[in-house]
Scaffold this motif. Structure first.
Motif, PDB file in Angstrom:
ATOM      1  N   MET A  46      65.724  26.982  24.560  1.00 13.66           N
ATOM      2  CA  MET A  46      66.317  26.446  23.348  1.00 13.66           C
ATOM      3  C   MET A  46      67.475  27.344  22.928  1.00 13.66           C
ATOM      4  SD  MET A  46      63.885  27.619  20.166  1.00 13.66           S
ATOM      5  CE  MET A  46      63.622  29.369  19.811  1.00 13.66           C
ATOM      6  N   GLU A  48      69.317  28.596  19.357  1.00 16.01           N
ATOM      7  CA  GLU A  48      69.223  28.568  17.900  1.00 16.01           C
ATOM      8  C   GLU A  48      70.322  29.423  17.284  1.00 16.01           C
ATOM      9  OE1 GLU A  48      65.390  30.000  16.688  1.00 16.01           O
ATOM     10  OE2 GLU A  48      65.865  32.093  17.120  1.00 16.01           O
ATOM     11  N   GLN A  50      71.967  32.034  14.615  1.00 14.42           N
ATOM     12  CA  GLN A  50      71.509  33.307  14.060  1.00 14.42           C
ATOM     13  C   GLN A  50      72.195  33.640  12.734  1.00 14.42           C
ATOM     14  OE1 GLN A  50      72.278  35.395  17.991  1.00 14.42           O
ATOM     15  NE2 GLN A  50      70.376  36.406  17.373  1.00 14.42           N
ATOM     16  N   VAL A  78      74.467  24.617   9.718  1.00 17.91           N
ATOM     17  CA  VAL A  78      73.303  25.253  10.341  1.00 17.91           C
ATOM     18  C   VAL A  78      72.991  26.539   9.573  1.00 17.91           C
ATOM     19  CG1 VAL A  78      73.727  24.304  12.632  1.00 17.91           C
ATOM     20  CG2 VAL A  78      74.760  26.493  12.004  1.00 17.91           C
ATOM     21  N   LYS A  81      68.150  30.494  12.522  1.00 20.67           N
ATOM     22  CA  LYS A  81      66.980  29.923  13.209  1.00 20.67           C
ATOM     23  C   LYS A  81      67.025  28.395  13.324  1.00 20.67           C
ATOM     24  CE  LYS A  81      63.927  33.809  12.133  1.00 20.67           C
ATOM     25  NZ  LYS A  81      64.338  34.459  13.391  1.00 20.67           N
ATOM     26  N   THR A  82      68.149  27.764  12.965  1.00 22.45           N
ATOM     27  CA  THR A  82      68.288  26.336  13.233  1.00 22.45           C
ATOM     28  C   THR A  82      68.379  26.120  14.736  1.00 22.45           C
ATOM     29  OG1 THR A  82      69.464  25.913  11.159  1.00 22.45           O
ATOM     30  CG2 THR A  82      69.709  24.282  12.913  1.00 22.45           C
ATOM     31  N   VAL A  83      67.477  25.323  15.291  1.00 19.63           N
ATOM     32  CA  VAL A  83      67.518  25.001  16.718  1.00 19.63           C
ATOM     33  C   VAL A  83      68.497  23.845  16.906  1.00 19.63           C
ATOM     34  CG1 VAL A  83      66.198  24.219  18.716  1.00 19.63           C
ATOM     35  CG2 VAL A  83      65.153  25.789  17.062  1.00 19.63           C
ATOM     36  N   ARG A  86      67.659  21.932  23.076  1.00 20.47           N
ATOM     37  CA  ARG A  86      66.631  22.500  23.944  1.00 20.47           C
ATOM     38  C   ARG A  86      66.565  21.672  25.216  1.00 20.47           C
ATOM     39  NH1 ARG A  86      62.948  21.759  19.505  1.00 20.47           N
ATOM     40  NH2 ARG A  86      62.230  23.891  19.948  1.00 20.47           N
ATOM     41  N   TYR A 273      74.798  32.736  18.141  1.00 22.06           N
ATOM     42  CA  TYR A 273      73.674  31.922  18.629  1.00 22.06           C
ATOM     43  C   TYR A 273      73.018  32.703  19.767  1.00 22.06           C
ATOM     44  CZ  TYR A 273      75.917  27.740  16.535  1.00 22.06           C
ATOM     45  OH  TYR A 273      76.486  26.812  15.687  1.00 22.06           O
TER      46      TYR A 273
END
Length: 279
Positions: A46, A48, A50, A78, A81-83, A86, A273
């Protein structure tokens, strides 16, 4: 999966060739580091965020890492920790492409995020934020796409789609009036002409010469307000020079129509990220 998933239409021209070239440059004759692992072993991964910002380059990263599930679109906000995507892929294949995907994602998100800060700073005024030609070599289309995702409008794409008569043009030609007249004789009626002015006398000359846009170069907010009061209904007035997040709102409150900011593309910090493996 569509290679355009994650883009905010219209996607910038030439993006696929650019990314293919970036991959070829990085991988070269092959990734030597994959000898440390079983390159065919499937792994889930994934990406995400930061930090808080605006996602951009999602479609580009998805192209590099496809097939994958894309969870946001360019221009979306975003947070840490927004994904954003993936997927599952052979280990060697994924790790040889990880850096290219993250590079474009971090850079374009940085441009879009900085742009959004400028757009938010002038909220409630009539001023629109626009970019410039101060772009990184080879990245103009992508960077200008990123400023749009951040809420700005695009200035001219290049020398070929708009006229800007700057100080050196004026000096070489002899006067603003002469420069505008010469250009008018040679370009079509659909082409707009902008003139750079660093004092009010030049603004007046440009207006009398029937320029479409006048760039107010490094003028104080008070001087720009004078230009707006005198000529703001006759010509588009663009503020430029010395614009930063601390000064942009004062420029907007002067009443100018457009504010161009070179820093959007030449000085935007990357939005971080990371790609993590999932169990």
């Amino acid at each position: 999966m569509s290679t355009c998933h994650g883009w905010q239409p219209p996607a910038p021209s030439g993006w696929q060739d650019l990314l293919d070239a970036e991959l070829a440059q990085d991988i070269g004759g092959g990734d030597l580091s994959i000898h440390a692992l079983n390159p065919d072993a499937p792994i889930r991964w994934m990406i995400e965020a930061q930090a808080t910002g605006v996602a951009c380059g999602v479609g580009a990263a998805a192209y590099v890492l496809q097939p994958c599930e894309v969870l946001v679109t360019d221009g979306d906000a975003v947070a840490d920790k927004t994904v954003i995507m993936r997927g599952e892929a052979p280990c060697g294949w994924l790790l040889s492409r990880e850096r290219t995907g993250l590079n474009v994602l971090m850079h374009l998100s940085g441009v879009a995020s900085l742009t959004r800060q400028y757009v938010d700073a002038v909220a409630g005024t009539q001023a629109r934020i626009t970019d410039t030609r101060k772009t990184l070599p080879g990245l103009r289309n992508l960077q200008k796409y990123a400023t749009r995702c951040g809420g700005a409008t695009n200035h001219r794409q290049g020398l070929h789609d708009g006229v800007m008569i700057k100080d050196n043009h004026i000096a070489a030609c002899g006067s603003i009036a002469a420069a505008v007249a010469r250009v008018r004789e040679r370009v079509g009626h659909m082409v707009r002409i902008e003139v750079e002015a660093d004092r009010l006398e030049q603004v007046e000359e440009a207006v009398r010469a029937r320029a479409d846009i006048v760039l107010l170069d490094n003028m104080s907010p008070d001087t720009m307000a004078q230009a707006v009061n005198q000529w703001g209904e006759q010509v588009v007035l663009e503020a430029s020079g010395g614009i930063n997040l601390g000064t942009v709102r004062a420029a907007a409150l002067s009443g100018v129509h457009v504010i161009s900011v070179g820093a959007l593309t030449h000085s935007a910090p990357a939005l971080p990220y990371h790609l993590e493996l999932e169990s």
